[in-house]
Design a protein around this motif. Structure first.
Motif, PDB file in Angstrom:
ATOM      1  N   UNK A  60       0.831  -1.205   0.000  1.00 13.37           N
ATOM      2  CA  UNK A  60       0.000   0.000   0.000  1.00 13.37           C
ATOM      3  C   UNK A  60       0.864   1.252   0.000  1.00 13.37           C
ATOM      4  N   UNK A  61       1.853   1.301   0.901  1.00 11.23           N
ATOM      5  CA  UNK A  61       2.713   2.484   0.997  1.00 11.23           C
ATOM      6  C   UNK A  61       3.471   2.695  -0.313  1.00 11.23           C
ATOM      7  N   UNK A  62       3.955   1.595  -0.901  1.00 12.81           N
ATOM      8  CA  UNK A  62       4.750   1.711  -2.126  1.00 12.81           C
ATOM      9  C   UNK A  62       3.923   2.186  -3.318  1.00 12.81           C
ATOM     10  N   UNK A  63       2.622   1.884  -3.301  1.00 17.17           N
ATOM     11  CA  UNK A  63       1.811   2.204  -4.481  1.00 17.17           C
ATOM     12  C   UNK A  63       1.018   3.507  -4.363  1.00 17.17           C
ATOM     13  N   UNK A  64       0.885   4.047  -3.144  1.00 22.16           N
ATOM     14  CA  UNK A  64       0.086   5.276  -2.959  1.00 22.16           C
ATOM     15  C   UNK A  64       0.470   6.391  -3.952  1.00 22.16           C
ATOM     16  N   UNK A  65       1.778   6.673  -4.151  1.00 23.02           N
ATOM     17  CA  UNK A  65       2.114   7.797  -5.042  1.00 23.02           C
ATOM     18  C   UNK A  65       1.846   7.511  -6.518  1.00 23.02           C
ATOM     19  N   UNK A  66       1.648   6.265  -6.890  1.00 23.56           N
ATOM     20  CA  UNK A  66       1.653   5.922  -8.318  1.00 23.56           C
ATOM     21  C   UNK A  66       0.308   5.487  -8.903  1.00 23.56           C
ATOM     22  N   UNK A  67      -0.611   5.037  -8.070  1.00 22.35           N
ATOM     23  CA  UNK A  67      -1.872   4.531  -8.623  1.00 22.35           C
ATOM     24  C   UNK A  67      -3.042   5.341  -8.074  1.00 22.35           C
ATOM     25  N   UNK A  68      -4.201   5.321  -8.772  1.00 24.23           N
ATOM     26  CA  UNK A  68      -5.357   6.084  -8.304  1.00 24.23           C
ATOM     27  C   UNK A  68      -5.821   5.605  -6.927  1.00 24.23           C
ATOM     28  N   UNK A  69      -6.456   6.503  -6.146  1.00 18.46           N
ATOM     29  CA  UNK A  69      -6.892   6.141  -4.792  1.00 18.46           C
ATOM     30  C   UNK A  69      -7.891   4.995  -4.868  1.00 18.46           C
ATOM     31  N   UNK A  70      -7.829   4.135  -3.876  1.00 19.25           N
ATOM     32  CA  UNK A  70      -8.695   2.956  -3.881  1.00 19.25           C
ATOM     33  C   UNK A  70      -7.923   1.719  -4.285  1.00 19.25           C
ATOM     34  N   UNK A  71      -7.029   1.895  -5.271  1.00 22.65           N
ATOM     35  CA  UNK A  71      -6.251   0.761  -5.762  1.00 22.65           C
ATOM     36  C   UNK A  71      -5.220   0.225  -4.757  1.00 22.65           C
ATOM     37  N   UNK A  72      -4.536   1.091  -3.972  1.00 26.10           N
ATOM     38  CA  UNK A  72      -3.545   0.544  -3.036  1.00 26.10           C
ATOM     39  C   UNK A  72      -4.104  -0.533  -2.101  1.00 26.10           C
ATOM     40  N   UNK A  73      -5.341  -0.343  -1.628  1.00 23.81           N
ATOM     41  CA  UNK A  73      -5.913  -1.340  -0.707  1.00 23.81           C
ATOM     42  C   UNK A  73      -6.164  -2.658  -1.439  1.00 23.81           C
ATOM     43  N   UNK A  74      -6.657  -2.556  -2.682  1.00 29.48           N
ATOM     44  CA  UNK A  74      -6.925  -3.783  -3.449  1.00 29.48           C
ATOM     45  C   UNK A  74      -5.615  -4.513  -3.749  1.00 29.48           C
ATOM     46  N   UNK A  75      -4.562  -3.752  -4.077  1.00 30.01           N
ATOM     47  CA  UNK A  75      -3.257  -4.372  -4.327  1.00 30.01           C
ATOM     48  C   UNK A  75      -2.711  -5.017  -3.050  1.00 30.01           C
ATOM     49  N   UNK A  76      -2.925  -4.329  -1.913  1.00 30.08           N
ATOM     50  CA  UNK A  76      -2.471  -4.878  -0.628  1.00 30.08           C
ATOM     51  C   UNK A  76      -3.146  -6.220  -0.351  1.00 30.08           C
ATOM     52  N   UNK A  77      -4.391  -6.334  -0.782  1.00 29.81           N
ATOM     53  CA  UNK A  77      -5.146  -7.566  -0.519  1.00 29.81           C
ATOM     54  C   UNK A  77      -4.518  -8.767  -1.218  1.00 29.81           C
ATOM     55  N   UNK A  78      -3.750  -8.504  -2.286  1.00 31.73           N
ATOM     56  CA  UNK A  78      -3.088  -9.609  -2.990  1.00 31.73           C
ATOM     57  C   UNK A  78      -2.116 -10.361  -2.081  1.00 31.73           C
ATOM     58  N   UNK A  79      -1.604  -9.674  -1.044  1.00 27.48           N
ATOM     59  CA  UNK A  79      -0.657 -10.344  -0.149  1.00 27.48           C
ATOM     60  C   UNK A  79      -1.309 -11.526   0.572  1.00 27.48           C
ATOM     61  N   UNK A  80      -2.646 -11.561   0.588  1.00 25.30           N
ATOM     62  CA  UNK A  80      -3.352 -12.689   1.221  1.00 25.30           C
ATOM     63  C   UNK A  80      -2.982 -14.006   0.555  1.00 25.30           C
ATOM     64  N   UNK A  81      -2.783 -13.963  -0.762  1.00 26.25           N
ATOM     65  CA  UNK A  81      -2.497 -15.183  -1.514  1.00 26.25           C
ATOM     66  C   UNK A  81      -1.050 -15.619  -1.310  1.00 26.25           C
ATOM     67  N   UNK A  82      -0.153 -14.610  -1.190  1.00 24.89           N
ATOM     68  CA  UNK A  82       1.286 -14.903  -1.155  1.00 24.89           C
ATOM     69  C   UNK A  82       1.644 -15.893  -0.048  1.00 24.89           C
ATOM     70  N   UNK A  83       1.118 -15.633   1.170  1.00 21.21           N
ATOM     71  CA  UNK A  83       1.529 -16.475   2.285  1.00 21.21           C
ATOM     72  C   UNK A  83       0.616 -17.679   2.494  1.00 21.21           C
ATOM     73  N   UNK A  84      -0.483 -17.744   1.721  1.00 21.80           N
ATOM     74  CA  UNK A  84      -1.422 -18.860   1.881  1.00 21.80           C
ATOM     75  C   UNK A  84      -0.736 -20.196   1.597  1.00 21.80           C
TER      76      UNK A  84
END
Lengths: 99, 228
Positions: free
Chosen positions: B196-220
């Motif tokens: 989320x922190x890494x993407x805030x400056x680069x993507x439209x608002x709303x997207x950082x949280x959705x991108x952060x949610x992808x981390x759910x899959x990584x450690x599954x």
């Protein structure tokens, strides 16, 4: 928020609950799927915390809200009651804005 | 009646479920206050607590809307947060009623608190009672709390002056802590935060949280390996 978005949210949230309730008899969620589903909450919550703490309209910003959230975080880690956590965060932010 | 109440009270799991609901009532009060400060009308806030009835999602929807986010990102984030209730419901299969109608009612009560209390019991009967007592108690007090909070919010006035915009992320932090006691979830949360922190400056608002949610899959997949 409009009535329509509240209605959509209510339907969506009930949908997730009901799918679990009615599918539970027929399927067992396999390992990765189950873990991913239960990991969604910490993943989305922490993303949301960062956005609301550091997002200054498309740039990273540190300010009164950041300090307030830090204070609330300390209160939460000290296992203080939920309303106290929120009061700590709000009070620190409000005081810093006045200064 | 009193004798029956006293008998109920002496059963730990029922008393604990009731008290947990009472405690959640204070979350309800804060939700009402914050919803009001975010410009949500009283009837809307109360309707949300009755029909949406899953705390983190309600806070998220109202918080994002109040900070000027797109309605679609408020809705998307709130729905992502509620997906865990599906996992809870699956874990409660043996506890939930067999009849169709009962299951429709029970579904609405599947939340963090009722699932946790029910899963903590050792016998099937106690698990069943803990689910219903906790779920109903949280439902009643969450809604009473919301109503009280809305009325209280009317008195408070300008929310920014009181720093109430910081109360939302602080609330999410307090809601996050119980989830990250497990190593897998802690790692997921840290990765999500970093994304989320890494993407805030680069993507439209709303997207950082959705991108952060992808981390759910990584450690599954790592979590599954640890299970074995």
């Amino acid at each position: 928020m409009t009535w329509i978005s509240i209605g959509a949210l209510a339907i969506g949230c009930y949908f997730f609950k009901a799918v679990g309730v009615f599918a539970g008899r027929h399927i067992r969620l396999s390992g990765v799927g189950g873990h991913a589903l239960s990991n969604l909450t910490p993943a989305a919550l922490s993303g949301l915390i960062m956005v609301q703490t550091f997002d200054g309209g498309g740039t990273l910003a540190i300010g009164a809200v950041t300090a307030g959230v830090a204070a609330g975080g300390i209160a939460a880690c000290a296992r203080l009651p939920f309303p106290v956590v929120l009061i700590c965060a709000s009070a620190v932010t409000a005081v810093l804005r006045v200064l | 009646m009193i004798k029956r109440l006293r008998a109920l009270w002496s059963q730990d799991h029922q008393r604990d479920g009731f008290l947990l609901g009472l405690a959640v009532g204070s979350f309800g009060v804060t939700f009402g206050v914050l919803a009001n400060s975010a410009g949500l009308s009283g009837p809307k806030a109360v309707t949300m607590s009755l029909l949406v009835f899953t705390g983190a999602s309600q806070f998220a929807a109202v918080g994002i809307a109040s900070s000027g986010g797109e309605p679609i990102s408020a809705l998307g984030t709130a729905l992502l947060l509620s997906a865990r209730n599906c996992a809870y419901a699956l874990s409660l299969t043996q506890v939930l009623p067999g009849k169709r109608g009962g299951r429709f009612v029970a579904a609405q009560l599947v939340i963090d608190e009722s699932a946790a209390m029910s899963n903590a019991q050792s016998s099937a009967q106690e698990a069943k009672e803990a689910f219903w007592v906790t779920g109903l108690s949280v439902f009643v007090f969450w809604n009473i709390g919301t109503l009280m909070g809305v009325l209280l919010g009317e008195v408070i006035g300008n929310p920014r002056q009181w720093g109430l915009d910081a109360a939302f992320p602080a609330a999410f932090l307090a809601l996050l802590l119980p989830h990250v006691r497990e190593k897998e979830k802690l790692r997921t949360a840290l990765l999500g935060a970093a994304i989320a922190v890494a993407t805030i400056p680069f993507v439209p608002s709303g997207l950082p949280v959705l991108l952060a949610a992808l981390s759910a899959v990584v450690f599954a997949s790592f979590g599954v390996r640890d299970d074995e």
